[in-house]
Every structure is written in C-alpha cells, then in structure tokens.
Write an enzyme that holds these catalytic residues in place. Structure first.
Site, PDB file in Angstrom:
ATOM      1  N   CYS A   1      -5.498  -3.434   2.651  1.00 20.54           N
ATOM      2  CA  CYS A   1      -5.207  -3.247   4.014  1.00 20.54           C
ATOM      3  C   CYS A   1      -6.099  -3.641   5.187  1.00 20.54           C
ATOM      4  CB  CYS A   1      -4.570  -1.840   4.466  1.00 20.54           C
ATOM      5  SG  CYS A   1      -3.532  -1.826   6.000  1.00 20.54           S
TER       6      CYS A   1
ATOM      7  N   LYS B   1     -10.272   2.386  -2.086  1.00 14.55           N
ATOM      8  CA  LYS B   1     -10.520   1.925  -0.697  1.00 14.55           C
ATOM      9  C   LYS B   1     -11.957   2.219  -0.108  1.00 14.55           C
ATOM     10  CE  LYS B   1      -7.896   0.952   3.762  1.00 14.55           C
ATOM     11  NZ  LYS B   1      -6.291   1.160   4.291  1.00 14.55           N
TER      12      LYS B   1
ATOM     13  N   GLU C   1       1.025  -1.302  -0.008  1.00  9.42           N
ATOM     14  CA  GLU C   1       0.040   0.113  -0.047  1.00  9.42           C
ATOM     15  C   GLU C   1       0.882   1.365  -0.124  1.00  9.42           C
ATOM     16  OE1 GLU C   1      -3.793   1.618   2.542  1.00  9.42           O
ATOM     17  OE2 GLU C   1      -2.501   0.176   3.373  1.00  9.42           O
TER      18      GLU C   1
END
Length: 284
Positions: free
Chosen positions: A153, A116, A45
């Site tokens: 994540c 995200k 990331e």
C-alpha cells in the site's frame, strides 16, 4: 524456453470482521481466474479481516507458524488443488506484537512473508514496523522460476524499497493495498514510476468501495484501480472501481530487455549514494 506467466489481481471490498464471507468472495473470483489459466493470484491488503478492524486486530491476527489457521488453510487447500500461487495480506500476530504482513502461499505451504515497514497514519497505533526486504524465488510452473518482492500500500510511494528489491533480483513487485481514493493521483504516478525506474512488472492490487473506521469514526473510501504495469511503466490492465479481477499473460523476458534499454540499475552509483547519506547524517 518461454518465460510467460498468467497473473491475476483480485479487487473487491472486504467486509469488517467477516472472514468467512471475505474468503468466499476471494475464492469465487480466484476460481474464475483459474479457469482462464491464472498461475499467480494476488489479493488486497487485509483481505480476510477487512481493513478497519482496529478494535479487534488481535482477534484477527494470524500466527504464521500454524498453517491450520482458517485463512492460511483455505488458501493452501485452494493453491494445492489448482497448482497456483497466492499473494495475500493479513494481520500477523507474533506473541504480543501485530504486523501488517504480505505473504506467499503455494502448493507447498507458506513460501515467504514480508511485514510492512512504512506504516500509514493510524496504522502506527495498530502495528509494529517490519525490518527486512526479502526476495523470494519461486517455481511458477515446471522449470520456470521468478523472483518476487513484496511491498504494501503506502509503500508504493517509497522508491527505496522497490529499488532495494530490484537490486536483489526481484522481477515482480506486488503491492497488496487498501489505498485511499483521495490520493488516487499518488497511486497512478507512483505505481508506474516504480516499474519504470527498476525495469520490473508492478502488480498493484487495491481494494474498492468504503469501510467504516473504528478509530476515526468515519467511512474510509478506497481507490480501486488495481493494475498490471510492465517494465516500461505502461498499464497493461486496470480495474477501476468494480469488484472483479484482471488477468494478463506477461513475458518475463521484457524485464531484461527494458533494463538493457534503460540501464538504471546498472548505472546506479551506490558508493556515491552511501557517501551522500553519510554527509546528510553528519549534518543532522
């Protein structure tokens, strides 16, 4: 026809604000993996900017409509030269909005991106929320196609995203991450659970070491432990804390076999789940 493909997960500690150095490190490790036959190479990331660049997020934001950006151009040139696919994650800039975005670069260019949806902690102050769960079908090598889903994540703990992607055909789930060391126990259990409950390969790519946060004024420590997990939830390869990469040839036919052995997706009662959600909404 064989449905085997070699995957590589690159683990390192991106430096804050050091795009050129981070790209050089990533490509150095990727080059070694290519020499060993890797066809898909995944990076952590915010690998190019560093994770803790809160005070300069806009500066490092990428306009994905412009392949000439240094990060995109560098990955594209490498992918084209070596006929591989990159899974990467950077800050995206759309006008005055910023997103934490995972994306796919192939020899044809940008093959897809995902922003995200579930932001962790101070990320809510930095980024806007994504809204869609796309699935991307890619030709890995001649006549070998695979469907890929992207998560990032913190989202490894949200089974809904992985389930939605699997129901829409995803066979490989990639999680580029900057996952905290203090929550390694979550990473360990959740990554394996997402693979088992959906009958997919999970590719969990984490960064390592530490980085100084401009928001919290302290070092953030990252878990490392990048891992390749098969549809049974078994860890095939893992890199603990070191910088480097892991490489594994996976057999995509294992997905079908495992889904027949444990038919979670087939037996899922979506109508019942929707009724339960409606009742919960009414109660609230």
């Amino acid at each position: 026809m064989s449905r085997k493909v070699k995957l590589c997960l690159v683990q390192f500690a991106p430096l804050s604000y050091e795009r050129e150095k981070n790209l050089a490190k990533a490509l150095d490790l990727a080059s070694r993996a290519v020499d060993e036959g890797a066809k898909i190479i995944a990076l952590p990331e915010l690998f190019d900017s560093g994770y803790c660049v809160e005070d300069r997020d806009k500066e490092f934001g990428i306009d994905f409509s412009n392949l000439n950006h240094p990060t995109l151009q560098t990955l594209f040139d490498f992918a084209k030269k070596h006929d591989i696919i990159f899974i990467a994650c950077s800050i995206e800039k759309q006008d005055d909005k910023l997103f934490d975005t995972a994306y796919i670069i192939s020899k044809q260019g940008l093959a897809g991106k995902y922003s995200k949806i579930y932001l962790w902690g101070d990320e809510k102050k930095r980024f806007n929320f994504g809204e869609k769960y796309p699935v991307f079908e890619l030709e890995i090598q001649k006549d070998l196609y695979v469907k890929i889903g992207l998560q990032i994540c913190y989202e490894i703990g949200f089974g809904e995203g992985a389930r939605f992607l699997a129901l829409n055909g995803a066979e490989l789930l990639f999680y580029p991450s900057a996952f905290g060391k203090a929550r390694t126990y979550v990473w360990d259990l959740a990554s394996r659970a997402r693979a088992l409950e959906n009958g997919v390969f999970v590719l969990a790519i984490n960064r390592s070491k530490e980085e100084f946060s401009q928001l919290s004024k302290q070092n953030l420590y990252f878990a490392g432990r990048s891992r390749i997990i098969n549809p049974k939830g078994e860890i095939l390869k893992e890199l603990i804390e070191d910088e480097g990469y892991i490489l594994e040839e996976i057999d995509l036919d294992e997905i079908k076999n495992q889904r027949e052995t444990l038919p979670y997706l087939k037996d899922l009662n979506l109508d019942l789940n929707q009724e339960i959600l409606k009742k919960l909404t009414l109660l609230n």
